[in-house]
Design a protein around this motif. Structure first.
Motif, PDB file in Angstrom:
ATOM      1  N   GLU B  88       5.706  25.561 -31.796  1.00  0.00           N
ATOM      2  CA  GLU B  88       6.993  25.218 -31.712  1.00  0.00           C
ATOM      3  C   GLU B  88       7.497  24.341 -32.734  1.00  0.00           C
ATOM      4  O   GLU B  88       8.156  24.386 -33.975  1.00  0.00           O
ATOM      5  CB  GLU B  88       7.454  24.826 -30.253  1.00  0.00           C
ATOM      6  CG  GLU B  88       7.363  25.972 -29.418  1.00  0.00           C
ATOM      7  CD  GLU B  88       7.914  25.854 -28.043  1.00  0.00           C
ATOM      8  OE1 GLU B  88       8.027  24.641 -27.452  1.00  0.00           O
ATOM      9  OE2 GLU B  88       8.208  26.826 -27.346  1.00  0.00           O
ATOM     10  N   HIS B  89       6.996  23.108 -32.743  1.00  0.00           N
ATOM     11  CA  HIS B  89       7.228  21.468 -33.607  1.00  0.00           C
ATOM     12  C   HIS B  89       6.134  21.104 -34.227  1.00  0.00           C
ATOM     13  O   HIS B  89       5.298  20.844 -33.446  1.00  0.00           O
ATOM     14  CB  HIS B  89       8.252  20.556 -32.631  1.00  0.00           C
ATOM     15  CG  HIS B  89       9.248  21.267 -31.833  1.00  0.00           C
ATOM     16  ND1 HIS B  89      10.446  22.078 -32.213  1.00  0.00           N
ATOM     17  CD2 HIS B  89       9.399  21.468 -30.395  1.00  0.00           C
ATOM     18  CE1 HIS B  89      11.085  22.619 -31.434  1.00  0.00           C
ATOM     19  NE2 HIS B  89      10.567  22.218 -29.960  1.00  0.00           N
ATOM     20  N   ALA B  90       6.273  21.004 -35.445  1.00  0.00           N
ATOM     21  CA  ALA B  90       5.170  20.184 -36.174  1.00  0.00           C
ATOM     22  C   ALA B  90       5.629  19.020 -36.676  1.00  0.00           C
ATOM     23  O   ALA B  90       6.651  18.921 -37.130  1.00  0.00           O
ATOM     24  CB  ALA B  90       4.684  21.072 -37.286  1.00  0.00           C
ATOM     25  N   MET B  91       4.713  18.039 -36.664  1.00  0.00           N
ATOM     26  CA  MET B  91       4.789  16.787 -37.412  1.00  0.00           C
ATOM     27  C   MET B  91       3.695  16.566 -38.302  1.00  0.00           C
ATOM     28  O   MET B  91       2.752  16.838 -38.008  1.00  0.00           O
ATOM     29  CB  MET B  91       4.906  15.743 -36.421  1.00  0.00           C
ATOM     30  CG  MET B  91       5.852  15.551 -35.544  1.00  0.00           C
ATOM     31  SD  MET B  91       5.997  13.955 -34.526  1.00  0.00           S
ATOM     32  CE  MET B  91       4.568  14.376 -33.272  1.00  0.00           C
ATOM     33  N   VAL B  92       3.926  16.213 -39.618  1.00  0.00           N
ATOM     34  CA  VAL B  92       2.997  16.467 -40.816  1.00  0.00           C
ATOM     35  C   VAL B  92       2.819  14.666 -41.236  1.00  0.00           C
ATOM     36  O   VAL B  92       3.651  14.247 -41.915  1.00  0.00           O
ATOM     37  CB  VAL B  92       3.613  17.301 -41.929  1.00  0.00           C
ATOM     38  CG1 VAL B  92       2.676  17.020 -43.141  1.00  0.00           C
ATOM     39  CG2 VAL B  92       3.836  18.430 -41.457  1.00  0.00           C
ATOM     40  N   THR B  93       1.525  14.394 -41.335  1.00  0.00           N
ATOM     41  CA  THR B  93       1.254  13.029 -41.908  1.00  0.00           C
ATOM     42  C   THR B  93       0.399  13.351 -43.267  1.00  0.00           C
ATOM     43  O   THR B  93      -0.287  14.154 -43.144  1.00  0.00           O
ATOM     44  CB  THR B  93       0.548  12.323 -40.954  1.00  0.00           C
ATOM     45  OG1 THR B  93       1.272  12.064 -39.759  1.00  0.00           O
ATOM     46  CG2 THR B  93       0.052  10.914 -41.611  1.00  0.00           C
ATOM     47  N   MET B  94       0.865  12.749 -44.238  1.00  0.00           N
ATOM     48  CA  MET B  94       0.092  13.057 -45.405  1.00  0.00           C
ATOM     49  C   MET B  94      -0.337  11.488 -46.247  1.00  0.00           C
ATOM     50  O   MET B  94       0.700  10.734 -46.306  1.00  0.00           O
ATOM     51  CB  MET B  94       0.719  13.653 -46.516  1.00  0.00           C
ATOM     52  CG  MET B  94       1.129  15.094 -46.024  1.00  0.00           C
ATOM     53  SD  MET B  94       1.521  16.127 -47.524  1.00  0.00           S
ATOM     54  CE  MET B  94       3.140  15.481 -48.207  1.00  0.00           C
ATOM     55  N   VAL B  95      -1.592  11.289 -46.381  1.00  0.00           N
ATOM     56  CA  VAL B  95      -2.218  10.065 -46.773  1.00  0.00           C
ATOM     57  C   VAL B  95      -2.074  10.735 -48.327  1.00  0.00           C
ATOM     58  O   VAL B  95      -2.967  11.622 -48.588  1.00  0.00           O
ATOM     59  CB  VAL B  95      -3.394   9.491 -46.126  1.00  0.00           C
ATOM     60  CG1 VAL B  95      -3.959   8.283 -47.002  1.00  0.00           C
ATOM     61  CG2 VAL B  95      -2.928   9.096 -44.944  1.00  0.00           C
ATOM     62  N   LEU B  96      -1.806   9.952 -49.320  1.00  0.00           N
ATOM     63  CA  LEU B  96      -1.754  10.391 -50.959  1.00  0.00           C
ATOM     64  C   LEU B  96      -2.119   9.170 -51.647  1.00  0.00           C
ATOM     65  O   LEU B  96      -1.567   8.155 -51.720  1.00  0.00           O
ATOM     66  CB  LEU B  96      -0.329  10.961 -50.883  1.00  0.00           C
ATOM     67  CG  LEU B  96       0.078  12.061 -50.279  1.00  0.00           C
ATOM     68  CD1 LEU B  96       1.424  12.015 -50.347  1.00  0.00           C
ATOM     69  CD2 LEU B  96      -0.717  13.254 -50.563  1.00  0.00           C
ATOM     70  N   ILE B 121       7.937  27.848 -36.899  1.00  0.00           N
ATOM     71  CA  ILE B 121       7.899  26.487 -36.678  1.00  0.00           C
ATOM     72  C   ILE B 121       8.893  25.274 -37.083  1.00  0.00           C
ATOM     73  O   ILE B 121       9.102  25.663 -38.582  1.00  0.00           O
ATOM     74  CB  ILE B 121       6.371  26.093 -36.977  1.00  0.00           C
ATOM     75  CG1 ILE B 121       5.254  26.875 -36.301  1.00  0.00           C
ATOM     76  CG2 ILE B 121       6.177  24.546 -36.748  1.00  0.00           C
ATOM     77  CD1 ILE B 121       3.941  26.832 -37.171  1.00  0.00           C
ATOM     78  N   ASN B 122       9.393  24.355 -36.483  1.00  0.00           N
ATOM     79  CA  ASN B 122      10.071  23.625 -36.892  1.00  0.00           C
ATOM     80  C   ASN B 122       9.229  22.294 -37.389  1.00  0.00           C
ATOM     81  O   ASN B 122       8.658  21.615 -36.592  1.00  0.00           O
ATOM     82  CB  ASN B 122      11.206  23.014 -35.844  1.00  0.00           C
ATOM     83  CG  ASN B 122      11.935  24.176 -35.183  1.00  0.00           C
ATOM     84  OD1 ASN B 122      12.813  24.967 -35.958  1.00  0.00           O
ATOM     85  ND2 ASN B 122      11.731  24.534 -33.868  1.00  0.00           N
ATOM     86  N   VAL B 123       9.582  21.931 -38.652  1.00  0.00           N
ATOM     87  CA  VAL B 123       8.705  20.555 -39.228  1.00  0.00           C
ATOM     88  C   VAL B 123       9.918  19.403 -38.713  1.00  0.00           C
ATOM     89  O   VAL B 123      10.739  19.342 -39.397  1.00  0.00           O
ATOM     90  CB  VAL B 123       8.360  20.338 -40.549  1.00  0.00           C
ATOM     91  CG1 VAL B 123       7.900  19.304 -40.923  1.00  0.00           C
ATOM     92  CG2 VAL B 123       7.481  21.715 -40.798  1.00  0.00           C
ATOM     93  N   VAL B 124       9.585  18.807 -37.818  1.00  0.00           N
ATOM     94  CA  VAL B 124      10.499  17.794 -37.125  1.00  0.00           C
ATOM     95  C   VAL B 124      10.185  16.442 -37.595  1.00  0.00           C
ATOM     96  O   VAL B 124      10.984  15.574 -37.067  1.00  0.00           O
ATOM     97  CB  VAL B 124      10.611  17.830 -35.758  1.00  0.00           C
ATOM     98  CG1 VAL B 124      11.280  19.255 -35.106  1.00  0.00           C
ATOM     99  CG2 VAL B 124       9.378  17.579 -34.847  1.00  0.00           C
ATOM    100  N   GLY B 125       9.122  15.978 -38.304  1.00  0.00           N
ATOM    101  CA  GLY B 125       8.831  14.615 -38.592  1.00  0.00           C
ATOM    102  C   GLY B 125       7.527  14.549 -39.338  1.00  0.00           C
ATOM    103  O   GLY B 125       7.146  15.503 -39.465  1.00  0.00           O
ATOM    104  N   GLY B 126       7.422  13.492 -39.656  1.00  0.00           N
ATOM    105  CA  GLY B 126       6.142  13.007 -40.157  1.00  0.00           C
ATOM    106  C   GLY B 126       6.050  11.602 -40.838  1.00  0.00           C
ATOM    107  O   GLY B 126       6.678  10.844 -40.564  1.00  0.00           O
ATOM    108  N   GLU B 127       4.930  11.397 -41.647  1.00  0.00           N
ATOM    109  CA  GLU B 127       4.914  10.079 -42.119  1.00  0.00           C
ATOM    110  C   GLU B 127       3.925  10.392 -43.673  1.00  0.00           C
ATOM    111  O   GLU B 127       3.214  11.171 -43.504  1.00  0.00           O
ATOM    112  CB  GLU B 127       3.817   9.485 -41.077  1.00  0.00           C
ATOM    113  CG  GLU B 127       3.531   8.200 -41.465  1.00  0.00           C
ATOM    114  CD  GLU B 127       4.446   7.289 -41.415  1.00  0.00           C
ATOM    115  OE1 GLU B 127       5.605   7.279 -41.108  1.00  0.00           O
ATOM    116  OE2 GLU B 127       4.364   6.107 -41.882  1.00  0.00           O
TER     117      GLU B 127
END
Lengths: 302, 302
Positions: B88-96, B121-127
Motif C-alpha cells: 500500500e504505502h511506501a516511504m523511501v530514505t536515500m543516503v547519497l 503503491i503510494n510513495v507517501v514520504g521519505g528522507e
C-alpha cells in the motif's frame, strides 16, 4: 571487546531484539517476512513517518551511543506528536561498520528501546547491514482521531503563533536527550482550537516560514517574546535548530485561564505567543522562504 | 552534469517527488511532519516491512541506477507478497554522496517509482541525507485479509514443499529486475490450502531451514526436482540467493487439475513440489540451521 565482524549478523540481531515488549495490537513482530499488526480502529487516521541519522552528519562516533539511539527514535516520535498523534509501531534499520564493538551497538539499541518503551511503541521489525558509516533509520506508524489531526497547512490570517518550551542552544547537548511533546500536543488539540501544528526541528527561522507557506499566510514575529533558553541570544532562539518543541497556530493568544490550565498539566513547560499570522500580500507567490526572514527586523514587528 | 552538492536537498526532493501519483487512501503524502493515510479496513491485518540496499554490499555504483531503484522497492514488495498481502504505502530514505549527479539519483528514483506504480503503491514520504555510501531504504505497509495471511511458521509434518519459478543464477543479472510474486501469492492463498509461505531471498538452502525451524518441523528435499534456471547446476538452484520466488507448504502436492489452473493463471511460471516437511526428531532442539543441510545428500532423499 567483541566486534560485529566476530559475532555476525544473526547473533547480533538475537542479542538486540530478544524480549522486546510488544503490545496486544502486534500479532507478529520481527522474524517473519513482515510484521503483522491490527489496523488502526475507530474514527482514526494512520500516520506514517521515517527519518534517519548518520554518523558525521547528525552525531559523532564519540557521542554517547545510548543517547544517539534515544535521539534516532525520539525524532520520529516528535513528528507523530506534531500531528496530534500517538506513536504505535516502529521498524529500526541500522547500517554498521564491522569494526564496531557489540557493546557499542547494544548501547545504541538500548537508547532506541528506552525511548520506545517510554512512549509504549512496539519495535516490530528492522534490518541490519554493514556499511562504512553508522546510519540509524526509524520508520514509525501512529494514529490520530480524524478530528484532532493537526497539519501544518491550516494556519489562518490573524492566528496567534505559539511555541512550547524554550528555544536555542540545543546542539550544546539537549538535542540528544529531548523528550518529544506527545502528551503536550494531544492536550493542546483537546483543550485549544489548534489550526496548525508542526515540530521545530530546523529552528523557528526555517520552520515558521514552512508553516506560513503551507498555509498561504505571512507572519509577524514579536522578537522580544521569543522564549530563549538560558544563555541563548534571541538570534539563537530564532535560528538554532533541533529544539523539537511544538509550533502551533490558534485563533487568539491563550487566555490567562487557558495558560493556568496548561501550567497545571505541564508545570515548568513554557507556552508562549510569539507573533501572528497575517494575510498574504495580494499577488504574492506562495513561495517566500527568503522573505520570511525580513519579518525578523525591528521595523516590521508589531 | 549537475551534482547534488550544486543543487541542494530541497531542490532535489522537489525534482524527485513532483507529481507522485497518490491513491484515494492517502490524505496527505510527503510535505508535512507525517503522511496521513486511511486505516486498513474490513477484516484485514496490516503488514509492515522495511529493508535497505547499500552500495558495495547489495549493488555497485556502476550498476544501472534505474534497476537499483527498482530492486530497492521490489525487495519489500516481495516480502508483502510472501504474507499473501497487497502493498500500500511506501516511504523511501536515500543516503547519497554529494558528488553524485542529479541525473544518477533521478534514475534511481525513476526505478523506485516504476516499481511503485506497477504495484499501485503510494510513495507517501521519505528522507534524503548526505553520506559516504549510497543507501536506499524502503519501508512499506500492506494489508491482507485475516484468513489469508500466510506466515512462515505454519508448515506441518507431511506438507508438500513447493516453489514458484526457477532457482539459481540470479546474481548474473535477474536480481535487479525480478518482479515480486504479488498476484501469484494471492492466487495461491485463494485456490490452495497454504499452510506457510515466505519469499526466497537468501536461497532455498538458507530459507527452507528457516521455515522449518519456525514451524518446528524438518524437511526432506528431492534434489532432482529442484527447478534450476537454465545454465544452473542443482547446487546453484539450492544455494544461490536473490531468487525472490515463493516457497510454500500445502497439505498435498498440487493435483494435475490444480497445476492446470495455475498454468492458465500464470503461463510460463513453474510451480514445483521439491520435497516434504517431516516430523521433528524427538528431543530435537528447534535450532538446526546447520542440520538442514544434511538433508541435501542423496542418502536421505525420499
Amino acid at each position: 571487546m567483541e566486534t560485529l565482524a566476530q559475532i555476525g549478523e544473526d547473533a547480533l540481531i538475537r542479542r538486540l531484539t530478544h524480549a522486546l515488549p510488544l503490545g496486544a495490537d502486534v500479532i507478529a513482530g520481527a522474524g517473519d517476512d513482515c510484521a503483522i499488526v491490527r489496523p488502526v480502529r475507530g474514527r482514526k487516521l494512520q500516520l506514517l513517518k521515517t527519518d534517519c541519522i548518520i554518523e558525521g552528519v547528525h552525531f559523532r562516533r564519540d557521542s554517547e551511543p545510548e543517547r544517539v539511539g534515544w535521539k534516532a527514535m525520539a525524532r520520529v516520535v516528535s513528528d507523530i506528536a506534531a500531528m496530534g498523534g500517538t506513536p504505535e509501531h516502529a521498524m529500526v534499520t541500522m547500517v554498521l561498520p564491522v569494526e564496531l564493538t557489540v557493546e557499542y551497538v547494544e548501547k545504541i539499541y538500548a537508547g532506541l528501546r528506552r525511548c520506545a518503551e517510554t512512549f509504549a511503541i512496539n519495535v516490530v521489525g528492522g534490518e541490519t547491514s554493514r556499511g562504512s558509516q553508522i546510519m540509524i533509520s526509524v520508520s514509525l506508524t501512529g494514529s490520530v482521531p480524524e478530528m484532532r489531526c493537526t497539519r501544518r497547512d491550516g494556519a489562518k490570517p490573524g492566528d496567534a503563533i505559539c511555541v512550547t518550551g524554550q528555544l536555542g542552544g540545543s546542539l550544546r547537548g539537549r538535542h540528544l536527550d529531548f523528550v518529544p511533546r506527545v502528551a503536550e500536543a494531544q492536550w493542546l488539540t483537546r483543550h485549544f482550537t489548534v489550526h496548525a501544528m508542526m515540530d521545530l526541528s530546523d529552528g523557528l527561522a526555517k520552520d515558521l516560514p514552512r508553516m506560513a507557506q503551507a498555509s498561504r499566510v505571512e507572519f509577524v514575529i514579536n522578537e522580544g517574546a521569543l522564549p530563549a533558553n538560558e544563555g541563548c541570544t534571541m538570534e539563537q532562539a530564532w535560528s538554532d535548530g533541533e529544539d523539537y518543541e511544538l509550533l502551533f497556530a490558534m485563533p487568539e493568544p491563550p487566555t490567562k485561564r487557558q495558560l493556568q490550565s496548561w501550567n497545571r498539566a505541564f508545570p515548568g513547560v513554557a507556552l508562549t505567543c510569539v507573533g501572528r499570522f497575517v494575510e498574504m500580500e495580494k499577488g504574492q507567490a506562495p513561495s517566500f522562504l527568503g522573505k520570511g526572514w525580513d519579518h525578523f527586523t525591528p521595523s516590521t514587528n508589531s
